[in-house]
Design a protein around this motif. Structure first.
Motif, PDB file in Angstrom:
ATOM      1  N   UNK A   1       0.802  -1.306  -0.072  1.00 22.34           N
ATOM      2  CA  UNK A   1      -0.091  -0.205   0.050  1.00 22.34           C
ATOM      3  C   UNK A   1       1.150   1.260  -0.026  1.00 22.34           C
ATOM      4  N   UNK A   2       0.631   2.140  -0.899  1.00 16.61           N
ATOM      5  CA  UNK A   2       1.136   3.582  -0.846  1.00 16.61           C
ATOM      6  C   UNK A   2      -0.115   4.454  -0.414  1.00 16.61           C
ATOM      7  N   UNK A   3       0.298   5.393   0.348  1.00 23.69           N
ATOM      8  CA  UNK A   3      -0.486   6.426   0.795  1.00 23.69           C
ATOM      9  C   UNK A   3       0.409   7.770   0.560  1.00 23.69           C
ATOM     10  N   UNK A   4      -0.279   8.384  -0.503  1.00 18.42           N
ATOM     11  CA  UNK A   4       0.305   9.513  -0.926  1.00 18.42           C
ATOM     12  C   UNK A   4      -0.416  10.971  -0.288  1.00 18.42           C
ATOM     13  N   UNK A   5      -0.131  11.110   0.960  1.00 15.88           N
ATOM     14  CA  UNK A   5      -0.708  12.375   1.632  1.00 15.88           C
ATOM     15  C   UNK A   5      -2.012  11.894   2.210  1.00 15.88           C
ATOM     16  N   UNK A   6      -2.212  11.901   3.407  1.00 16.11           N
ATOM     17  CA  UNK A   6      -3.196  11.060   4.338  1.00 16.11           C
ATOM     18  C   UNK A   6      -3.635  12.255   5.099  1.00 16.11           C
ATOM     19  N   UNK A   7      -4.681  12.493   5.224  1.00 21.10           N
ATOM     20  CA  UNK A   7      -5.630  13.494   6.140  1.00 21.10           C
ATOM     21  C   UNK A   7      -5.730  12.636   7.578  1.00 21.10           C
ATOM     22  N   UNK A   8      -4.617  12.847   8.371  1.00 17.57           N
ATOM     23  CA  UNK A   8      -4.813  12.359   9.898  1.00 17.57           C
ATOM     24  C   UNK A   8      -4.998  13.596  10.549  1.00 17.57           C
ATOM     25  N   UNK A   9      -6.426  13.965  10.530  1.00 19.75           N
ATOM     26  CA  UNK A   9      -7.152  15.151  11.269  1.00 19.75           C
ATOM     27  C   UNK A   9      -8.062  14.721  12.209  1.00 19.75           C
ATOM     28  N   UNK A  10      -8.174  15.549  13.397  1.00 18.00           N
ATOM     29  CA  UNK A  10      -9.233  15.264  14.368  1.00 18.00           C
ATOM     30  C   UNK A  10     -10.427  15.766  13.646  1.00 18.00           C
ATOM     31  N   UNK A  11     -11.649  15.545  14.456  1.00 21.85           N
ATOM     32  CA  UNK A  11     -13.016  15.801  13.782  1.00 21.85           C
ATOM     33  C   UNK A  11     -13.284  17.207  13.352  1.00 21.85           C
ATOM     34  N   UNK A  12     -12.706  18.171  14.549  1.00 25.87           N
ATOM     35  CA  UNK A  12     -12.749  19.422  14.303  1.00 25.87           C
ATOM     36  C   UNK A  12     -11.922  20.017  13.295  1.00 25.87           C
TER      37      UNK A  12
ATOM     38  N   UNK B   1      -3.909   2.683  12.287  1.00 29.56           N
ATOM     39  CA  UNK B   1      -3.421   1.763  13.339  1.00 29.56           C
ATOM     40  C   UNK B   1      -3.776   0.398  13.216  1.00 29.56           C
ATOM     41  N   UNK B   2      -4.611  -0.148  12.171  1.00 31.75           N
ATOM     42  CA  UNK B   2      -4.961  -1.509  11.995  1.00 31.75           C
ATOM     43  C   UNK B   2      -4.168  -2.068  10.793  1.00 31.75           C
ATOM     44  N   UNK B   3      -3.802  -1.102  10.170  1.00 28.73           N
ATOM     45  CA  UNK B   3      -3.016  -1.548   8.897  1.00 28.73           C
ATOM     46  C   UNK B   3      -1.717  -2.727   9.300  1.00 28.73           C
ATOM     47  N   UNK B   4      -1.669  -3.853   8.656  1.00 26.30           N
ATOM     48  CA  UNK B   4      -0.806  -4.867   9.061  1.00 26.30           C
ATOM     49  C   UNK B   4       0.003  -5.325   7.725  1.00 26.30           C
ATOM     50  N   UNK B   5      -0.024  -4.425   6.584  1.00 32.89           N
ATOM     51  CA  UNK B   5       0.829  -4.673   5.205  1.00 32.89           C
ATOM     52  C   UNK B   5       1.914  -3.821   5.033  1.00 32.89           C
ATOM     53  N   UNK B   6       2.742  -4.157   4.243  1.00 28.79           N
ATOM     54  CA  UNK B   6       3.993  -3.039   3.962  1.00 28.79           C
ATOM     55  C   UNK B   6       3.303  -1.725   3.517  1.00 28.79           C
ATOM     56  N   UNK B   7       3.679  -0.987   3.976  1.00 23.87           N
ATOM     57  CA  UNK B   7       3.189   0.593   3.385  1.00 23.87           C
ATOM     58  C   UNK B   7       4.372   1.656   3.302  1.00 23.87           C
TER      59      UNK B   7
ATOM     60  N   UNK C   1       1.536   3.547  11.407  1.00 22.83           N
ATOM     61  CA  UNK C   1       1.286   2.347  10.993  1.00 22.83           C
ATOM     62  C   UNK C   1       2.513   1.518  11.266  1.00 22.83           C
ATOM     63  N   UNK C   2       2.286   0.196  11.601  1.00 16.76           N
ATOM     64  CA  UNK C   2       3.537  -0.237  12.153  1.00 16.76           C
ATOM     65  C   UNK C   2       4.338  -0.705  10.881  1.00 16.76           C
ATOM     66  N   UNK C   3       5.774  -0.606  10.881  1.00 17.55           N
ATOM     67  CA  UNK C   3       6.843  -0.810   9.966  1.00 17.55           C
ATOM     68  C   UNK C   3       6.598  -0.049   8.826  1.00 17.55           C
ATOM     69  N   UNK C   4       5.692   0.971   8.859  1.00 19.38           N
ATOM     70  CA  UNK C   4       5.609   1.948   7.668  1.00 19.38           C
ATOM     71  C   UNK C   4       7.115   2.582   7.289  1.00 19.38           C
ATOM     72  N   UNK C   5       7.138   2.818   5.850  1.00 20.48           N
ATOM     73  CA  UNK C   5       8.413   3.346   5.493  1.00 20.48           C
ATOM     74  C   UNK C   5       7.825   4.655   4.799  1.00 20.48           C
ATOM     75  N   UNK C   6       8.737   5.751   4.690  1.00 18.41           N
ATOM     76  CA  UNK C   6       8.621   7.299   4.116  1.00 18.41           C
ATOM     77  C   UNK C   6       9.274   7.690   3.065  1.00 18.41           C
ATOM     78  N   UNK C   7       8.704   8.330   2.293  1.00 15.23           N
ATOM     79  CA  UNK C   7       9.591   9.157   1.099  1.00 15.23           C
ATOM     80  C   UNK C   7       9.035  10.486   1.231  1.00 15.23           C
ATOM     81  N   UNK C   8       9.976  11.644   1.103  1.00 18.46           N
ATOM     82  CA  UNK C   8       9.346  12.938   0.848  1.00 18.46           C
ATOM     83  C   UNK C   8      10.074  13.643  -0.417  1.00 18.46           C
ATOM     84  N   UNK C   9       8.985  14.011  -1.093  1.00 18.90           N
ATOM     85  CA  UNK C   9       9.798  14.820  -2.440  1.00 18.90           C
ATOM     86  C   UNK C   9      10.064  16.024  -2.234  1.00 18.90           C
TER      87      UNK C   9
END
Length: 294
Positions: free
Chosen positions: A120-131, A212-218, A239-247
């Motif tokens: 799975x690749x998550x290209x920008x993710x809105x980890x926001x509060x409800x507010x 927090x529930x994801x359990x696949x390479x991300x 995300x457990x064991x997630x890797x990152x890249x920033x352009x």
């Protein structure tokens, strides 16, 4: 010889979905940002095909050339529709990329159908509060004008496409070359009575808990000027064991001539060919835009 991008219509239980496909290799499903369409990946599809993938970019229902939706959908509804698209195309499983709102769709798809999403690749993710979600939605979803003989609704679509592009890419400059990009975005907005109602789905989805529930390479992707770059470290930490890249600079998807740069990073993650290319949650969080909401 350049790889041909072919187009097709897939009959899902929810309606007809338009897809763009290139290549014959390992399946890769690319979910576009919203509003928009799979056109976003037009330059990337041949690049991924050349690297050994069968790259598939659907138009979400209610977007691009796909059918309109009969009512507002939840993130789960979108995810199930993509699962149906995969089934109709004969895909047992696939690597999946989701960006911005579609990062939530991709995440939900992986949670509901864990055996069908390989990486799975998550290209920008809105980890926001409800507010925060409610504030963003109030800003990002203006009310369009009614149609008129004067064409105000068409002009609004152009201005809306331009506003969104500058929100996603603060370095965007309108000129003879980039005007074609805005024209395409405006056309996407007018096709199929495009429904700009994903705001409610975005507002109601708990991305924090889902990650927090994801359990696949991300792989979590960010770009310096992207409005969701401030959430990059949050995704990596959840995300457990997630890797990152920033352009550096603006996002490669906004520039046709940088499609190969994006493809190189994606392929390195899927193939495991360059593990040193990526970082983890210990990397410093970048500072960037925030959808005009503070």
């Amino acid at each position: 010889m350049p790889t041909t991008v072919r187009r097709a219509i897939v009959d899902t239980p929810e309606g007809q979905v338009h897809v763009r496909v290139a290549g014959l290799g390992e399946p890769l499903v690319l979910l576009h940002w919203t509003p928009g369409s799979g056109r976003q990946y037009a330059a990337l599809l041949p690049e991924m095909a050349a690297r050994g993938y069968r790259a598939i970019a659907p138009d979400h229902m209610g977007h691009g050339f796909s059918d309109a939706r009969k009512h507002a959908w939840t993130v789960g509804d979108f995810a199930e529709n993509i699962a149906h698209v995969m089934t109709c195309l004969g895909l047992k499983d696939a690597n999946v990329i989701g960006g911005h709102f579609s990062s939530e769709i991709a995440t939900e798809l992986a949670l509901r159908h864990p055996t069908r999403v390989k990486k799975l690749v998550l290209d920008g993710s809105p980890v926001w509060s409800r507010e925060m979600r409610e504030k963003v939605m109030a800003t990002a979803r203006p009310t369009p004008p009614r149609w008129s003989e004067a064409g105000d609704h068409v002009a609004w679509s152009w201005q809306r496409a331009l506003w969104l592009q500058r929100m996603w890419d603060s370095q965007f400059t309108l000129n003879d070359t980039t005007a074609g990009h805005i024209k395409a975005a405006m056309i996407d907005a007018l096709l199929a009575g495009q429904q700009d109602d994903t705001a409610e789905a975005l507002k109601d989805y708990d991305m924090d808990a889902a990650l927090k529930k994801l359990a696949l390479p991300t792989l979590a992707i960010a770009a310096e000027t992207d409005p969701l770059t401030n959430c990059h470290a949050d995704v990596l930490s959840r995300v457990p064991s997630a890797r990152g890249y920033r352009f550096a600079g603006s996002h490669p998807l906004h520039h046709v001539d940088r499609a190969a740069d994006y493809a190189r990073v994606i392929h390195a993650f899927f193939s495991g060919s360059a593990p040193d290319l990526f970082h983890d949650h210990t990397a410093a969080a970048p500072k960037g835009a925030s959808y005009g909401v503070h």
